[in-house]
Design a protein around this motif. Sequence first.
Motif, PDB file in Angstrom:
ATOM      1  N   PRO A   1       0.827  -1.208   0.000  1.00  0.00           N
ATOM      2  CA  PRO A   1       0.000   0.000   0.000  1.00  0.00           C
ATOM      3  C   PRO A   1       0.864   1.263   0.000  1.00  0.00           C
ATOM      4  CG  PRO A   1      -0.272  -1.234   2.047  1.00  0.00           C
ATOM      5  CD  PRO A   1       0.641  -2.010   1.192  1.00  0.00           C
ATOM      6  N   ASP A   2       0.319   2.345  -0.548  1.00  0.00           N
ATOM      7  CA  ASP A   2       1.055   3.600  -0.640  1.00  0.00           C
ATOM      8  C   ASP A   2       1.119   4.321   0.705  1.00  0.00           C
ATOM      9  OD1 ASP A   2       1.518   3.583  -3.551  1.00  0.00           O
ATOM     10  OD2 ASP A   2      -0.660   3.609  -3.626  1.00  0.00           O
ATOM     11  N   ILE A   3       0.033   4.239   1.459  1.00  0.00           N
ATOM     12  CA  ILE A   3      -0.042   4.885   2.768  1.00  0.00           C
ATOM     13  C   ILE A   3      -0.709   3.905   3.725  1.00  0.00           C
ATOM     14  CG2 ILE A   3      -0.992   6.838   4.076  1.00  0.00           C
ATOM     15  CD1 ILE A   3      -1.066   8.372   1.364  1.00  0.00           C
ATOM     16  N   VAL A   4      -0.152   3.794   4.937  1.00  0.00           N
ATOM     17  CA  VAL A   4      -0.700   2.857   5.916  1.00  0.00           C
ATOM     18  C   VAL A   4      -0.826   3.545   7.269  1.00  0.00           C
ATOM     19  CG1 VAL A   4      -0.332   0.668   7.135  1.00  0.00           C
ATOM     20  CG2 VAL A   4       0.328   0.881   4.740  1.00  0.00           C
ATOM     21  N   PHE A   5      -1.994   3.448   7.857  1.00  0.00           N
ATOM     22  CA  PHE A   5      -2.213   3.853   9.241  1.00  0.00           C
ATOM     23  C   PHE A   5      -2.178   2.557  10.053  1.00  0.00           C
ATOM     24  CE2 PHE A   5      -3.902   7.416   6.912  1.00  0.00           C
ATOM     25  CZ  PHE A   5      -3.563   8.517   7.685  1.00  0.00           C
ATOM     26  N   THR A   6      -1.028   2.251  10.619  1.00  0.00           N
ATOM     27  CA  THR A   6      -0.819   0.950  11.251  1.00  0.00           C
ATOM     28  C   THR A   6      -1.695   0.749  12.476  1.00  0.00           C
ATOM     29  OG1 THR A   6       1.075   1.855  12.457  1.00  0.00           O
ATOM     30  CG2 THR A   6       1.542   0.675  10.421  1.00  0.00           C
ATOM     31  N   LYS A   7      -1.849   1.764  13.315  1.00  0.00           N
ATOM     32  CA  LYS A   7      -2.626   1.612  14.547  1.00  0.00           C
ATOM     33  C   LYS A   7      -4.098   1.368  14.256  1.00  0.00           C
ATOM     34  CE  LYS A   7       0.520   4.248  17.398  1.00  0.00           C
ATOM     35  NZ  LYS A   7       0.780   5.515  18.087  1.00  0.00           N
ATOM     36  N   LYS A   8      -4.597   1.943  13.184  1.00  0.00           N
ATOM     37  CA  LYS A   8      -6.006   1.782  12.829  1.00  0.00           C
ATOM     38  C   LYS A   8      -6.221   0.686  11.793  1.00  0.00           C
ATOM     39  CE  LYS A   8      -7.089   6.512  13.981  1.00  0.00           C
ATOM     40  NZ  LYS A   8      -8.389   6.850  14.492  1.00  0.00           N
ATOM     41  N   LYS A   9      -5.113   0.104  11.315  1.00  0.00           N
ATOM     42  CA  LYS A   9      -5.149  -0.961  10.308  1.00  0.00           C
ATOM     43  C   LYS A   9      -5.906  -0.511   9.053  1.00  0.00           C
ATOM     44  CE  LYS A   9      -4.739  -5.286  11.383  1.00  0.00           C
ATOM     45  NZ  LYS A   9      -4.925  -6.655  11.841  1.00  0.00           N
ATOM     46  N   ILE A  10      -5.452   0.631   8.518  1.00  0.00           N
ATOM     47  CA  ILE A  10      -6.017   1.160   7.284  1.00  0.00           C
ATOM     48  C   ILE A  10      -4.911   1.191   6.239  1.00  0.00           C
ATOM     49  CG2 ILE A  10      -7.050   3.155   6.145  1.00  0.00           C
ATOM     50  CD1 ILE A  10      -8.322   3.864   8.833  1.00  0.00           C
ATOM     51  N   ALA A  11      -5.166   0.554   5.105  1.00  0.00           N
ATOM     52  CA  ALA A  11      -4.215   0.531   3.995  1.00  0.00           C
ATOM     53  C   ALA A  11      -4.821   1.301   2.823  1.00  0.00           C
ATOM     54  CB  ALA A  11      -3.909  -0.899   3.580  1.00  0.00           C
ATOM     55  N   ILE A  12      -4.057   2.270   2.319  1.00  0.00           N
ATOM     56  CA  ILE A  12      -4.527   3.117   1.225  1.00  0.00           C
ATOM     57  C   ILE A  12      -3.688   2.831  -0.016  1.00  0.00           C
ATOM     58  CG2 ILE A  12      -4.893   5.486   0.445  1.00  0.00           C
ATOM     59  CD1 ILE A  12      -4.996   6.234   3.478  1.00  0.00           C
ATOM     60  N   PHE A  13      -4.386   2.518  -1.093  1.00  0.00           N
ATOM     61  CA  PHE A  13      -3.750   2.259  -2.379  1.00  0.00           C
ATOM     62  C   PHE A  13      -4.175   3.352  -3.349  1.00  0.00           C
ATOM     63  CE2 PHE A  13      -4.162  -1.837  -0.349  1.00  0.00           C
ATOM     64  CZ  PHE A  13      -2.972  -2.486  -0.643  1.00  0.00           C
ATOM     65  N   ILE A  14      -3.224   3.944  -4.042  1.00  0.00           N
ATOM     66  CA  ILE A  14      -3.532   4.910  -5.088  1.00  0.00           C
ATOM     67  C   ILE A  14      -3.273   4.185  -6.403  1.00  0.00           C
ATOM     68  CG2 ILE A  14      -3.035   7.174  -6.061  1.00  0.00           C
ATOM     69  CD1 ILE A  14      -1.831   7.756  -3.150  1.00  0.00           C
ATOM     70  N   ASP A  15      -4.359   3.829  -7.058  1.00  0.00           N
ATOM     71  CA  ASP A  15      -4.271   3.009  -8.267  1.00  0.00           C
ATOM     72  C   ASP A  15      -4.144   3.871  -9.515  1.00  0.00           C
ATOM     73  OD1 ASP A  15      -4.493   0.679  -6.787  1.00  0.00           O
ATOM     74  OD2 ASP A  15      -6.658   0.537  -7.033  1.00  0.00           O
ATOM     75  N   GLY A  16      -3.135   3.575 -10.309  1.00  0.00           N
ATOM     76  CA  GLY A  16      -2.954   4.262 -11.582  1.00  0.00           C
ATOM     77  C   GLY A  16      -4.062   3.877 -12.552  1.00  0.00           C
ATOM     78  N   CYS A  17      -4.572   4.862 -13.247  1.00  0.00           N
ATOM     79  CA  CYS A  17      -5.713   4.629 -14.134  1.00  0.00           C
ATOM     80  C   CYS A  17      -5.397   3.633 -15.252  1.00  0.00           C
ATOM     81  CB  CYS A  17      -6.202   5.955 -14.705  1.00  0.00           C
ATOM     82  SG  CYS A  17      -6.895   7.035 -13.437  1.00  0.00           S
ATOM     83  N   PHE A  18      -4.194   3.675 -15.790  1.00  0.00           N
ATOM     84  CA  PHE A  18      -3.834   2.715 -16.837  1.00  0.00           C
ATOM     85  C   PHE A  18      -3.562   1.344 -16.244  1.00  0.00           C
ATOM     86  CE2 PHE A  18      -0.534   0.487 -19.315  1.00  0.00           C
ATOM     87  CZ  PHE A  18      -1.221   0.319 -20.506  1.00  0.00           C
ATOM     88  N   TRP A  19      -2.746   1.287 -15.204  1.00  0.00           N
ATOM     89  CA  TRP A  19      -2.265   0.024 -14.670  1.00  0.00           C
ATOM     90  C   TRP A  19      -3.345  -0.808 -13.992  1.00  0.00           C
ATOM     91  CZ3 TRP A  19       2.111  -0.988 -16.771  1.00  0.00           C
ATOM     92  CH2 TRP A  19       2.976   0.046 -17.095  1.00  0.00           C
ATOM     93  N   HIS A  20      -4.420  -0.168 -13.540  1.00  0.00           N
ATOM     94  CA  HIS A  20      -5.476  -0.886 -12.823  1.00  0.00           C
ATOM     95  C   HIS A  20      -6.828  -0.778 -13.527  1.00  0.00           C
ATOM     96  CE1 HIS A  20      -2.831  -1.674  -9.359  1.00  0.00           C
ATOM     97  NE2 HIS A  20      -2.277  -0.533  -9.730  1.00  0.00           N
ATOM     98  N   LYS A  21      -6.827  -0.272 -14.745  1.00  0.00           N
ATOM     99  CA  LYS A  21      -8.002  -0.209 -15.632  1.00  0.00           C
ATOM    100  C   LYS A  21      -9.161   0.573 -15.021  1.00  0.00           C
ATOM    101  CE  LYS A  21     -10.531  -2.999 -18.941  1.00  0.00           C
ATOM    102  NZ  LYS A  21     -10.918  -4.349 -19.340  1.00  0.00           N
TER     103      LYS A  21
END
Length: 139
Positions: free
Chosen positions: A50-70
């Motif tokens: 994941p691009d950004i992670v809030f470890t204490k809250k167990k939140i994983a944020i992914f920033i998906d590229g428009c081409f690479w992830h359709k």
Amino acid sequence: MSDVLTQEQRKLNMSHIRAKNTGPEVKLRKLLFAKGFRGYRIHFDLLGKPDIVFTKKKIAIFIDGCFWHKCPVCFQEPETRKEFWMKKIQSNIDRDKKVNEQLKSEGWTIIRIWEHDVRKKPDDAIKKITETLEKTSKK
């Protein structure tokens, strides 16, 4: 329209595409920091990277590229080597689904944000994250 670059030029261009610290990722991190969020980690060793992670809250944020992830909004099929690229993109999509399922089974909250949303509607992207952070605080 056919590719205006030679095969060598295209290969060089593609080799310069970064997986970490992309423009949308840096922009989102700066916006989170400006809003007072400091408890996140970047490049945290977690399934799916994941691009950004809030470890204490167990939140994983992914920033998906428009081409690479359709992206359903702005994806454009490649003009050349369609079979190769569509297979590669489909494997990215399949991997994203598996990563989501695995992380959710481990208690993580997953947020996926499209690259174009960070560029065009950054406030909406931040709102999505802050609302999720607030929800997990109330649990």
